[in-house]
Design an enzyme around this catalytic site. Sequence first.
Site, short mmCIF file in Angstrom:
data_model
loop_
_atom_site.label_atom_id
_atom_site.label_comp_id
_atom_site.label_asym_id
_atom_site.label_seq_id
_atom_site.Cartn_x
_atom_site.Cartn_y
_atom_site.Cartn_z
CB THR A 45 -5.15 7.06 -2.48
OG1 THR A 45 -6.22 6.20 -2.83
CG2 THR A 45 -5.01 7.10 -0.97
CD GLU A 86 -3.10 0.41 0.13
OE1 GLU A 86 -2.87 -0.56 -0.61
OE2 GLU A 86 -4.12 1.10 0.02
N1 HSE Z 1 -7.88 5.72 4.76
C1 HSE Z 1 -7.43 5.96 3.42
C2 HSE Z 1 -7.80 7.39 3.04
C3 HSE Z 1 -8.07 4.98 2.49
O1 HSE Z 1 -8.92 7.79 3.33
O2 HSE Z 1 -6.98 8.08 2.46
C4 HSE Z 1 -7.65 5.13 1.05
O3 HSE Z 1 -8.47 4.30 0.25
#
Ligand code: HSE
Length: 327
Positions: free
Chosen positions: A201, A148
């Site tokens: 992201t 990730e």
């Molecule tokens: N927790 C992460 C965010 C998840 O909200 O950036 C990304 O899919």
Amino acid sequence: MYENNETKPVGTEDLKQHAVRVFAPATVANMICGFDVLGFAVDRPGDEVLMERVSRPGVRIRSIVGDQGRLPLDAEKNTVSASVALLLRHLNLQDEIGLEIDLTKHMPIGSGLGSSSASTVAGLVAANYLLGDPLSKQELMPFCVEGERLACGFGHADNVAPALMGGITLIRGYEPLDIIELPVPEELAAGIVFPQVDVPTRDARQLIRQHVPLKDAAQQWGNIAGLVAGLYRSDYDLIGRSMQDVLIEPTRAILIPEFYEMKRIAQDVGVLSFGISGSGPSVVAISKGIEAATRATDRIQEHLFTCGIDSLKYVSRVNRKGPILLE
Ligand code: HSE
């Protein structure tokens, strides 16, 4: 697949078979109120890895289908092969074992559905299986998190944890990783709509504020605690009123076309809650029973269509199984 949670020594004699195909599910990270700490898996979509053991040592990507040419075939840059290579190094098998990967993406990239996590988890589970399951799921988790980190620059675990464990997971802490599996109320369902715009992201994380007022933080941790209590009690009202995000949604909603109209539609239909899936742009309507989630996604998709925005939708109960071997 993981009956024994003990770490077993690995040698080539432990290799189970020549090839394996693994499916790992998409995930809804954050579960609306739990930024970086809560997430759940869904039945569909998900990604598939076919992994084959070959005589030439090293990890290679042979093919990728369904990514519209967007993912790297270079094994060092691809998160699936790179995280599998880390696993081999950890087991000191990098000069001994050869693994080749065919990756099939069944979900859009940059959609907020844990696309990179599903691929990484499928790859690591496939490799671990071919090696004779030397690591437990908990032990595989750090490799998933590294995947990730490679994919988006941050090692958040709220997608990989539910993709690997199935169900609903809480990341109680990151240093060290402390993952708690939460109960899944029988009728909990999710309707996901992906408006076809790309929100990486990395960008969605850079946008959010780094400091929050104490009052907002208190409201949010009240919601997280309420949600966890609601899950333990199967109290759908408590679950619904707890899944509110006062910290992240107001900022990220700007990146998502028609967000507040989609929210209004979902609320009209009577879902428990509505919010952003992961870092978006997918949105999720969480409901008691599959019908309300289905109605919400149908109406949201119709609305997006009238706005000239293409979308994909998925309706599912919470997936309790996590990754599965397909053959
Ligand atoms: N927790 C992460 C965010 C998840 O909200 O950036 C990304 O899919």
